[in-house]
Write a protein that holds these residues in place. Sequence first.
Motif, mmCIF file in Angstrom:
data_model
loop_
_atom_site.group_PDB
_atom_site.id
_atom_site.type_symbol
_atom_site.label_atom_id
_atom_site.label_comp_id
_atom_site.label_asym_id
_atom_site.label_seq_id
_atom_site.Cartn_x
_atom_site.Cartn_y
_atom_site.Cartn_z
ATOM 1 N N GLU A 42 0.800 -1.217 0.000
ATOM 2 C CA GLU A 42 0.000 0.000 0.000
ATOM 3 C C GLU A 42 0.834 1.269 0.000
ATOM 4 O OE1 GLU A 42 -2.971 -0.088 3.020
ATOM 5 O OE2 GLU A 42 -3.624 -2.103 2.455
ATOM 6 N N ARG A 43 1.989 1.258 0.700
ATOM 7 C CA ARG A 43 2.869 2.440 0.758
ATOM 8 C C ARG A 43 4.288 2.011 0.421
ATOM 9 N NH1 ARG A 43 1.857 7.200 3.309
ATOM 10 N NH2 ARG A 43 3.896 7.222 4.285
ATOM 11 N N ILE A 44 4.856 2.679 -0.570
ATOM 12 C CA ILE A 44 6.194 2.344 -1.030
ATOM 13 C C ILE A 44 7.100 3.554 -0.858
ATOM 14 C CG2 ILE A 44 7.610 1.634 -2.996
ATOM 15 C CD1 ILE A 44 5.104 0.227 -4.093
ATOM 16 N N LEU A 45 8.217 3.347 -0.192
ATOM 17 C CA LEU A 45 9.233 4.378 -0.012
ATOM 18 C C LEU A 45 10.203 4.311 -1.183
ATOM 19 C CD1 LEU A 45 10.635 6.539 1.752
ATOM 20 C CD2 LEU A 45 11.835 4.653 2.902
ATOM 21 N N VAL A 46 10.399 5.438 -1.845
ATOM 22 C CA VAL A 46 11.337 5.519 -2.967
ATOM 23 C C VAL A 46 12.334 6.638 -2.672
ATOM 24 C CG1 VAL A 46 11.637 5.768 -5.457
ATOM 25 C CG2 VAL A 46 9.529 4.752 -4.558
ATOM 26 N N TYR B 70 13.511 5.930 8.328
ATOM 27 C CA TYR B 70 12.178 6.296 7.857
ATOM 28 C C TYR B 70 11.297 5.052 7.764
ATOM 29 C CZ TYR B 70 8.364 8.562 5.498
ATOM 30 O OH TYR B 70 7.107 9.047 5.196
ATOM 31 N N ALA B 71 11.841 3.979 7.226
ATOM 32 C CA ALA B 71 11.073 2.732 7.091
ATOM 33 C C ALA B 71 10.715 2.140 8.446
ATOM 34 C CB ALA B 71 11.859 1.719 6.255
ATOM 35 N N ASP C 198 5.393 -0.397 3.319
ATOM 36 C CA ASP C 198 5.370 -1.836 3.081
ATOM 37 C C ASP C 198 6.579 -2.332 2.310
ATOM 38 O OD1 ASP C 198 2.698 -2.243 4.212
ATOM 39 O OD2 ASP C 198 2.031 -1.062 2.488
ATOM 40 N N ALA C 199 7.261 -1.420 1.614
ATOM 41 C CA ALA C 199 8.406 -1.806 0.790
ATOM 42 C C ALA C 199 9.224 -0.567 0.451
ATOM 43 C CB ALA C 199 7.932 -2.477 -0.500
ATOM 44 N N ILE C 200 10.459 -0.831 0.037
ATOM 45 C CA ILE C 200 11.345 0.221 -0.461
ATOM 46 C C ILE C 200 11.751 -0.183 -1.876
ATOM 47 C CG2 ILE C 200 13.587 1.372 -0.204
ATOM 48 C CD1 ILE C 200 13.416 0.726 2.817
ATOM 49 N N VAL C 201 11.692 0.770 -2.791
ATOM 50 C CA VAL C 201 12.186 0.555 -4.152
ATOM 51 C C VAL C 201 13.191 1.662 -4.400
ATOM 52 C CG1 VAL C 201 11.638 0.453 -6.608
ATOM 53 C CG2 VAL C 201 10.026 -0.489 -4.926
ATOM 54 N N MET C 202 14.417 1.274 -4.741
ATOM 55 C CA MET C 202 15.463 2.287 -4.907
ATOM 56 C C MET C 202 16.393 1.951 -6.057
ATOM 57 S SD MET C 202 17.706 1.453 -1.471
ATOM 58 C CE MET C 202 18.730 2.884 -1.675
ATOM 59 N N GLY C 203 17.050 2.983 -6.559
ATOM 60 C CA GLY C 203 18.037 2.792 -7.614
ATOM 61 C C GLY C 203 19.278 2.119 -7.066
ATOM 62 N N PRO D 121 13.708 -3.008 7.551
ATOM 63 C CA PRO D 121 12.699 -3.837 8.188
ATOM 64 C C PRO D 121 11.601 -4.309 7.214
ATOM 65 C CG PRO D 121 12.223 -1.541 8.626
ATOM 66 C CD PRO D 121 13.544 -1.583 7.875
ATOM 67 N N VAL D 122 11.657 -3.811 5.968
ATOM 68 C CA VAL D 122 10.681 -4.187 4.945
ATOM 69 C C VAL D 122 11.417 -4.654 3.682
ATOM 70 C CG1 VAL D 122 8.922 -2.579 5.810
ATOM 71 C CG2 VAL D 122 10.505 -1.815 4.029
ATOM 72 N N PRO D 123 10.736 -5.360 2.793
ATOM 73 C CA PRO D 123 11.395 -5.794 1.554
ATOM 74 C C PRO D 123 11.934 -4.626 0.742
ATOM 75 C CG PRO D 123 9.275 -6.891 1.808
ATOM 76 C CD PRO D 123 9.342 -5.818 2.871
ATOM 77 N N VAL D 124 13.071 -4.858 0.094
ATOM 78 C CA VAL D 124 13.734 -3.831 -0.721
ATOM 79 C C VAL D 124 13.906 -4.372 -2.137
ATOM 80 C CG1 VAL D 124 15.803 -2.421 -1.053
ATOM 81 C CG2 VAL D 124 14.995 -2.931 1.277
ATOM 82 N N THR D 125 13.518 -3.579 -3.112
ATOM 83 C CA THR D 125 13.777 -3.888 -4.508
ATOM 84 C C THR D 125 14.781 -2.866 -5.010
ATOM 85 O OG1 THR D 125 11.538 -4.746 -4.846
ATOM 86 C CG2 THR D 125 12.773 -4.104 -6.824
ATOM 87 N N VAL D 126 15.865 -3.354 -5.593
ATOM 88 C CA VAL D 126 16.896 -2.477 -6.144
ATOM 89 C C VAL D 126 16.788 -2.514 -7.657
ATOM 90 C CG1 VAL D 126 19.361 -1.982 -6.284
ATOM 91 C CG2 VAL D 126 18.400 -2.893 -4.158
ATOM 92 N N VAL D 127 16.595 -1.347 -8.243
ATOM 93 C CA VAL D 127 16.436 -1.231 -9.694
ATOM 94 C C VAL D 127 17.775 -0.863 -10.286
ATOM 95 C CG1 VAL D 127 15.245 0.014 -11.548
ATOM 96 C CG2 VAL D 127 14.040 -0.538 -9.411
ATOM 97 N N ARG D 128 18.225 -1.656 -11.277
ATOM 98 C CA ARG D 128 19.509 -1.414 -11.932
ATOM 99 C C ARG D 128 19.309 -0.887 -13.318
ATOM 100 N NH1 ARG D 128 23.551 -6.054 -11.681
ATOM 101 N NH2 ARG D 128 24.693 -4.371 -12.507
#
Length: 135
Positions: free
Chosen positions: A3-7, A92-93, A99-104, A128-135
């Motif tokens: 529901e909420r994604i930290l970028v 912050y998380a 609910d998740a972090i998506v970052m470069g 503390p939440v799942p992290v997706t790293v975008v390459r």
Amino acid sequence: MVERILVPIDDSDRSTEALEFAVERNPEATFVALHVHEPVYGEGFAWRERDEKGDDDVERLFERVEGLAEKHGIALETVTSEGKPSDEIVEYAEENPVDAIVMGSHGREGASRVLLGSVAETVTRRSPVPVTVVR
């Protein structure tokens, strides 16, 4: 459901790509764009603090991501913080409902990235939440 994604965002193409990736995968989510200003320290004092130019740069950065949010019709909050980026992102998380972090993959390039370590790697290890790293 996410529901909420930290970028975390900076002026790199990677952070913009991370936001676009997150939006494409989760169009119904609310997004939080976090920009961390990192002061440079020397001999016990901060010698590069945020100034008016830095504030203008952050405003332009937020205008860019707000334009992207408007284009995609998503909810976006903008937040600024000051400190070490990896610490501020994890904090912050920990302290806010995300609910998740998506970052470069990185904002730095070359030798500074190797010498200073990867923010994405540190966040991935400590989050503390799942992290997706975008390459």
